[in-house]
Enzyme design. Structure first.
Site, PDB file in Angstrom:
ATOM      1  N   GLU A   1      -1.355  -1.425  -5.951  1.00  0.00           N
ATOM      2  CA  GLU A   1      -2.447  -0.654  -6.538  1.00  0.00           C
ATOM      3  C   GLU A   1      -1.999   0.021  -7.838  1.00  0.00           C
ATOM      4  OE1 GLU A   1      -5.423   1.303  -3.440  1.00  0.00           O
ATOM      5  OE2 GLU A   1      -3.357   1.651  -2.860  1.00  0.00           O
TER       6      GLU A   1
ATOM      7  N   CYS B   1     -12.608 -10.410   8.266  1.00  0.00           N
ATOM      8  CA  CYS B   1     -13.882 -11.070   7.923  1.00  0.00           C
ATOM      9  C   CYS B   1     -14.423 -10.653   6.564  1.00  0.00           C
ATOM     10  CB  CYS B   1     -14.939 -10.784   9.005  1.00  0.00           C
ATOM     11  SG  CYS B   1     -15.461  -9.043   9.066  1.00  0.00           S
TER      12      CYS B   1
ATOM     13  N   ASP C   1       0.864  -1.186   0.000  1.00  0.00           N
ATOM     14  CA  ASP C   1       0.000   0.000   0.000  1.00  0.00           C
ATOM     15  C   ASP C   1       0.898   1.232   0.000  1.00  0.00           C
ATOM     16  OD1 ASP C   1      -2.434   1.542   0.236  1.00  0.00           O
ATOM     17  OD2 ASP C   1      -1.889   1.870   2.338  1.00  0.00           O
TER      18      ASP C   1
ATOM     19  N   ASP D   1      -3.358   1.273   7.241  1.00  0.00           N
ATOM     20  CA  ASP D   1      -2.478   0.993   6.109  1.00  0.00           C
ATOM     21  C   ASP D   1      -2.118  -0.485   6.003  1.00  0.00           C
ATOM     22  OD1 ASP D   1      -2.452   3.701   5.402  1.00  0.00           O
ATOM     23  OD2 ASP D   1      -0.835   4.126   6.810  1.00  0.00           O
TER      24      ASP D   1
ATOM     25  N   CYS E   1     -16.779  -8.160  13.244  1.00  0.00           N
ATOM     26  CA  CYS E   1     -15.937  -9.123  13.972  1.00  0.00           C
ATOM     27  C   CYS E   1     -15.139  -8.461  15.100  1.00  0.00           C
ATOM     28  CB  CYS E   1     -14.995  -9.858  13.022  1.00  0.00           C
ATOM     29  SG  CYS E   1     -13.724  -8.795  12.291  1.00  0.00           S
TER      30      CYS E   1
ATOM     31  N   CYS F   1     -12.643  -5.079   5.871  1.00  0.00           N
ATOM     32  CA  CYS F   1     -11.989  -5.719   7.014  1.00  0.00           C
ATOM     33  C   CYS F   1     -11.209  -6.925   6.485  1.00  0.00           C
ATOM     34  CB  CYS F   1     -13.023  -6.168   8.046  1.00  0.00           C
ATOM     35  SG  CYS F   1     -12.334  -7.198   9.370  1.00  0.00           S
TER      36      CYS F   1
ATOM     37  N   CYS G   1     -13.491  -3.196  13.294  1.00  0.00           N
ATOM     38  CA  CYS G   1     -14.583  -3.728  12.455  1.00  0.00           C
ATOM     39  C   CYS G   1     -15.859  -3.834  13.291  1.00  0.00           C
ATOM     40  CB  CYS G   1     -14.187  -5.091  11.894  1.00  0.00           C
ATOM     41  SG  CYS G   1     -15.481  -5.868  10.897  1.00  0.00           S
TER      42      CYS G   1
END
Length: 379
Positions: free
Chosen positions: A279, A335, A185, A361, A354, A332, A351
């Site tokens: 990305e 999950c 990232d 990041d 969960c 997330c 989250c």
């Protein structure tokens, strides 16, 4: 597998060699501009441009002509390469890969010419490099050159330093498999965050040099105004030219620091992982954000991705690019629940399904890796 690999070294030419380099650069620029003008004139008269062959055939007559007989003093292959570059520019223009070719200017901060290896006229002998017309030129041999030398580009930077880039054909073997995959990232606060949890610091090379650059650029502006008041051409104003070189050296230092950092980081990642997921960012559009443009240009994401890509091709690694609209920060990684868009100031979140606590990041880099491996399975 045989690949093309470039080596860049600093040159230390004698005064006579510097003069001949300047003449060769000027002659190559003259030929490029002359042929571009002839190409444009032909198109206006006949509706058709010129070809590389026609332009190349005009060169011998120009050398015999009294007005341009000085072209015989420099490397003939460099002049031919200049015509070839023009022809390539037109080919890319017709394929809509770039804009219409422009005339070259001697005011350009980087001046260069390219010559090719014919009858072993390019070679390395000890700590000297043999170049056409120039003979043996001293250079800083920082590493061994492997493979066959195909061409050489001699360059003079705005800082007044001379460099040579040698394009070689050599056999590059693939690296052994590591069975490791990583998601990356890219960011501004941290240059890169790996899915393994490692954060790579953004060194902010331009910001660290900003104060010094600002001071020296103000001196440059003052000297330019002083020269204009005295009616002196800036090319002939010695104090202005000295200051201009000083500013150019500072910019060059920042560029060298950044390139060194990007090369070392990209090599380390390539050596340690078989699959790299990243990305597909559109940095050009992101630069339109005036609040972040300076910081985005300083981190050089595009350059980093380019280095990763060609090193992956060399060493048998795989780069998987994730769509720029993929919501890596909203999902997330534990999950898969999409928790909604979050403002940039929120660096950690939990989250709602969960209740797993995330570093923004690191979570994004894990999601990028997961999406990349999913794309690979579908391919």
């Amino acid at each position: 597998m045989f690949r093309h690999k470039a080596y860049k070294f600093r040159l230390y030419p004698t005064v006579e060699q510097e003069i001949l380099i300047g003449k060769t650069i000027g002659s190559s620029r003259f030929i490029y501009n002359h042929m571009l003008n002839a190409w444009n004139s032909s198109y206006k008269k006949t509706g058709k441009g010129l070809s590389y062959g026609k332009c190349s055939a005009m060169l011998p007559a120009m050398k015999k002509s009294g007005d341009t007989s000085w072209l015989k003093e420099v490397d003939s292959v460099a002049l031919q390469s200049s015509i070839k570059n023009l022809a390539d520019s037109f080919n890319r223009f017709f394929k809509k890969q770039n804009q219409f070719p422009n005339f070259k200017s001697k005011k350009n901060p980087v001046q260069c010419y390219t010559t090719k290896n014919t009858n072993n006229n390019l070679s390395i002998i000890g700590n000297q490099v043999k170049l056409p017309k120039l003979g043996l030129v001293k250079f800083s041999k920082s590493r061994e050159v492997n493979g066959r030398i195909l061409s050489a580009t001699v360059r003079k930077n705005a800082s007044g330093k001379f460099f040579v880039s040698l394009l070689c054909e050599e056999e590059i073997t693939e690296l052994p498999k590591t069975n490791k995959h990583v998601g990356i990232d890219l960011g501004i606060t941290d240059f890169a965050v790996l899915s393994e949890g490692q954060k790579i610091d953004n060194n902010k090379f331009t910001s660290k040099m900003a104060q010094k650059l600002k001071r020296e650029q103000r001196k440059l502006s003052r000297r330019a105004l002083l020269a204009k008041k005295k009616g002196i051409n800036l090319f002939e104003a010695k104090n202005y030219q000295k200051q201009k070189q000083k500013v150019a050296r500072l910019h060059e230092k920042v560029m060298n620091q950044r390139n060194d950092f990007l090369n070392k980081l990209s090599t380390e990642i390539i050596k340690s992982h078989d699959i790299i997921c990243i990305e597909d960012l559109n940095a050009k559009n992101m630069l339109r954000n005036h609040k972040l443009a300076k910081r985005i240009s300083d981190v050089s994401w595009s350059s980093f991705v380019t280095k990763l890509q060609y090193k992956a091709d060399w060493y048998g690694r795989e780069i998987i690019k994730i769509d720029k609209w993929f919501p890596s920060s909203q999902l997330c990684s534990n999950c898969g629940h999409k928790d909604g868009k979050k403002p940039l100031n929120i660096r950690e979140w939990t989250c709602s399904v969960c209740h797993f606590h995330h570093d923004r990041d690191i979570n994004a880099s894990i999601n990028i890796l997961t999406e990349g491996l999913r794309i690979k399975q579908l391919a």
